[in-house]
Write an enzyme that holds these catalytic residues in place. Structure first.
Site, PDB file in Angstrom:
ATOM      1  CD  GLU A 153      -1.732   2.320   1.689  1.00 55.74           C
ATOM      2  OE1 GLU A 153      -1.349   3.210   0.892  1.00 55.74           O
ATOM      3  OE2 GLU A 153      -1.845   2.498   2.903  1.00 55.74           O
ATOM      4  CB  CYS A 161      -2.507   6.390   3.011  1.00 52.32           C
ATOM      5  SG  CYS A 161      -3.738   5.333   3.800  1.00 52.32           S
TER       6      CYS A 161
END
Length: 627
Positions: free
Chosen positions: A331, A365
Site C-alpha cells: 500500500e 494515505c
C-alpha cells in the site's frame, strides 16, 4: 462484561451531555425534528443501542489485563529536554533512535535501533510460538481479540495520548484513526473472520461431477508487516489482528519515527494480551530500526510481507522480497480526489472536505489531496472553505486544548512543502491561505505547517502530481464530467477517490471511470470503516489488499482440494485403452476426443460421441492383447 457495558454507556452519556450544552432544550422536546441536534441524536441512539445489544449478545469471553501507561503520555508531563532542530538519527550515534514529541520538540527517549541479528532472533522466536498457535481454535483466537477490544475501549484515552505524544496528532484524530478503525477491524473479524477462512466449496464441473472440490485457507506461518508512522497504533494492530486470527505469527517493523510509542506501550499491549490469554507472547515480535532493520525483515525468510509506505521504498521491498519469492501486499500512498459536482449542497459537503483534507494534519494515505470542483461552485467553495481554514487552531495537542491541527510528524518537511506551493504560485496558482511553516508562539520548536488553501491549479503542476501528505487543500476546476475524470486520472497514484453528486447517475458515471482501488459516493474514506471491503490501490499505489475476506486470505496459503463425493459408489477408473503402456494409441486418441465431445458438444454431438466411445471400447475389449 458488565463493567465494559457500563463504561461504554457512561462514555456515550458524557458525549450526549456535552452536546446538549447551549442547545435549545425546549425546541428539542417540543419539536425534536426541527432541532439541529436531532440527526446527531438519532445516529448516537442507534449506535448506542446497537453497541449495547452487541455486548449483551456476544459469545466471546474476554480476559482483563493491565499495561502501565508511559509517564510521558500522562497529563501534566513536562519532562524531557527540548531538542533544537531535532532528528531521529544522530550521525555520531547511528545505532540509536532519538525519539521526541514533534509538537514540542521534547525528548522522549533514545532507543537502540534493531539490526539483522535482532531480526533473526525475532523470527526464530515467532516461528517457535507459531507452531503452538496454529493448533488453536477460532474460539481461542476470538478470546484474544475480544480481550484486546475490551482493553482498547477501556484505555482509548491513554492509547490516543501515547500516539499524540509520538506523532503530534490531535486526540480527535487519534479517536478516528487509531481507535475507531482498530475497533471496527476487531468487530468485523470476530463476526465474519471464521466464515472468511472456512473451506470454500467450488463447483467441480460436469466432468468431475463425482468429486467434491474446495479451497482451504491455511496460515502462511510467520508474516511481516512494515508499517508507516501516521497511525502508529492502528497500523500496528491492523495487520496483527489479521495475522493472528488466520493462525500466523508476525514480525512488525514499525517506523523509526514512532519507535517510542511502539516499543514502550503498543508492543506491551499485544504481548500482555497474549500472555493473559494463556499464549506465548513471542508470537508477535516488534522491531524498530533504520534501513538495515527493514531490509533484514524483508529478506529474513518470512512467509509473507505487508508494506505501507512510499512507492520508492515499496519498489525496493518488492525487489528484495523477490529473491525469496515472498508474496507481498503493498500500500504505497495516494493522491486521492474529491470531485464536487455542480448540484451539491456545499454547506453539507465542505465540512466533509475539511475533515478529508485536514484529518491528522493531512498525513493520511486516503486523505483528500485534490478537490476537483465544478466551475459554477468554485468561488463559493473557496469562500466557505477559506473562512473555515483561517479559523483552524494549530499547536501541541497535549499542551493546549481545542486544537484542530497538530504537528508534522517527520522533521524537515516544511522546506519541501513550501517549495511545492511556491512553484505552483509561480506557474499561475492562487494561494488563498497558508503555504508555509508555522512557528507557534509558545512552542517554537514544534514542527508545524500552516493549514493551506491553494486554487487555480492544473494537473501538470508538481503539486498536483506529488503526494504532499500535508494540510493542503488543493483545488482544481472542471466544466464537464469527462474533464473532471481526466484531472482525477492524471496522476500515477491510484488509491482512493470520492465523488459528491446529488445525481446518482452522474456520480456513478464518474466513479466507474476513475482508475483507483476504491471509490465513495457522497462521502470521504468510509470504505475503510466498512471492514468487509478490501483496502488497496492500483498502479503506483501498490497491489494486493488488506481488510475484508481478501485481507484475511492474503496471509494464508490457498490450497485446492478434491475428494470423492460418493467413495463407496464411484471412484475414478481409467479404461484399459488409456492405461500405460497403451496398446493402441489411435483408439486412445478417439476415446479422448469423444470424451471431450460428450462433455462440451451440443446434444447431437454428445449422443454421437457416446456411441463412438462405446464402439471403440467394445472393439478394443474384443481384440487380443499385443505382446
Amino acid at each position: 462484561m458488565a463493567s465494559s457495558i457500563a463504561t461504554a454507556l457512561k462514555e456515550n452519556i458524557d458525549i450526549l451531555r456535552t452536546s446538549l450544552l447551549n442547545v435549545d432544550i425546549d425546541l428539542l422536546t417540543t419539536n425534536p425534528t426541527a432541532s439541529p441536534l436531532f440527526p446527531y441524536l438519532t445516529v448516537v441512539t442507534v449506535v448506542l443501542v446497537a453497541n449495547t445489544l452487541f455486548r449483551l449478545t456476544r459469545t466471546h469471553p474476554a480476559i482483563p489485563f493491565h499495561v502501565p501507561v508511559p509517564e510521558e503520555a500522562l497529563p501534566g508531563w513536562k519532562g524531557g529536554n527540548i531538542l533544537k532542530n531535532p532528528s531521529i538519527q544522530d550521525p555520531a550515534r547511528p545505532d540509536q533512535i532519538i525519539c521526541y514529541d514533534p509538537s514540542t520538540g521534547r525528548h522522549l527517549a533514545t532507543i537502540r535501533a534493531h539490526t539483522k541479528a535482532d531480526v533473526d532472533v525475532a523470527l526464530a522466536k515467532a516461528r517457535k510460538a507459531q507452531e503452538k498457535w496454529v493448533k488453536t481454535t477460532f474460539a481461542q483466537r476470538k478470546i484474544v481479540l475480544q480481550s484486546l477490544l475490551d482493553f482498547i475501549l477501556l484505555h482509548q484515552e491513554s492509547i490516543c495520548r501515547v500516539a499524540a505524544r509520538d506523532t503530534g496528532k490531535t486526540m480527535v484524530d487519534g479517536k478516528f484513526g487509531e481507535i475507531l478503525t482498530t475497533c471496527e477491524r476487531i468487530r468485523w473479524t470476530l463476526a465474519h473472520g471464521e466464515d472468511a477462512l472456512k473451506d470454500e466449496h467450488r463447483d467441480p464441473g460436469l466432468l468431475m461431477f463425482y468429486k467434491s472440490a474446495r479451497v482451504q485457507y491455511r496460515p502462511m506461518g510467520v508474516v511481516a508487516a512494515l508499517v508507516s508512522w501516521n497511525y502508529p497504533f492502528h497500523n500496528t494492530f491492523g495487520p496483527l489482528i489479521t495475522a493472528l486470527f488466520a493462525g500466523n505469527g508476525i514480525l512488525i517493523k514499525a517506523s523509526e519515527q514512532v519507535a517510542w510509542s511502539t516499543s514502550t506501550y503498543f508492543a506491551q499491549i499485544a504481548r500482555t494480551c497474549l500472555e493473559a490469554c494463556g499464549h506465548d507472547p513471542d508470537l508477535v515480535q516488534f522491531l524498530v530500526g533504520f534501513q538495515e532493520c527493514g531490509e533484514a525483515v524483508v529478506t529474513s525468510g518470512v512467509d509473507g510481507i505487508t508494506f505501507i509506505g512510499s512507492p520508492q521504498v515499496g519498489a525496493k521491498v518488492a525487489t528484495a522480497a523477490s529473491y525469496n519469492l515472498t508474496p507481498c501486499v503493498l500500500e504505497l500512498g495516494g493522491k486521492d480526489v474529491a470531485i464536487v459536482n455542480k448540484d451539491v449542497d456545499l454547506a453539507a459537503v465542505v465540512p466533509i472536505l475539511m475533515r478529508g483534507v485536514f484529518q491528522n494534519c493531512g498525513q493520511n494515505c486516503i486523505g483528500l489531496e485534490r478537490i476537483i470542483v465544478h466551475e459554477s461552485l468554485h468561488e463559493s467553495l473557496i469562500e466557505m472553505a477559506g473562512s473555515r481554514i483561517k479559523q483552524l487552531k494549530q499547536g501541541p495537542p497535549l499542551e493546549i486544548e481545542n486544537i484542530d491541527c497538530g504537528a508534522m510528524t517527520m522533521s524537515g518537511r516544511n522546506k519541501a512543502l513550501e517549495g511545492l506551493v511556491r512553484e505552483a504560485v509561480k506557474e499561475g496558482a492562487t494561494l488563498v491561505h497558508g503555504g508555509e511553516g508555522y512557528v507557534h508562539p509558545k512552542f517554537p520548536d514544534g514542527q508545524f505547517f500552516a493549514p493551506t488553501l491553494i486554487t487555480n491549479l492544473r494537473p501538470d503542476m508538481k503539486i498536483a502530481q506529488e503526494e504532499a501528505f500535508a494540510p493542503i487543500m488543493a483545488v482544481f476546476k472542471f466544466k464537464t464530467l469527462d474533464e473532471a475524470i481526466a484531472i482525477a486520472n492524471s496522476t500515477r497514484y491510484c488509491l482512493g477517490s470520492n465523488v459528491f453528486s446529488r445525481n446518482q447517475k452522474e456520480g456513478q458515471y464518474m466513479m466507474d471511470r476513475l482508475k483507483v482501488g476504491m471509490s465513495n459516493l457522497n462521502d470521504f474514506g468510509v470504505n475503510y470503516l466498512c471492514q468487509s471491503l478490501p483496502f488497496g490501490g492500483v498502479g503506483m499505489s501498490g497491489y494486493g489488499r488488506f481488510g475484508g475476506p481478501e485481507g484475511l486470505r492474503a496471509v494464508c496459503h490457498q490450497k485446492a482440494v478434491t475428494m470423492d463425493r460418493w467413495p463407496s459408489l464411484i471412484q475414478t477408473f481409467l479404461p484399459p485403452v488409456l492405461q500405460y503402456p497403451m496398446n493402441n494409441v489411435g483408439d486412445a486418441i478417439v476415446v479422448t476426443r469423444d470424451l471431450v465431445n460428450i462433455i462440451y458438444a451440443g446434444w447431437a454431438g454428445r449422443v454421437h460421441a457416446v456411441f463412438e466411445i462405446l464402439k471403440t471400447l467394445l472393439v478394443g475389449a474384443n481384440q487380443p492383447e499385443q505382446l
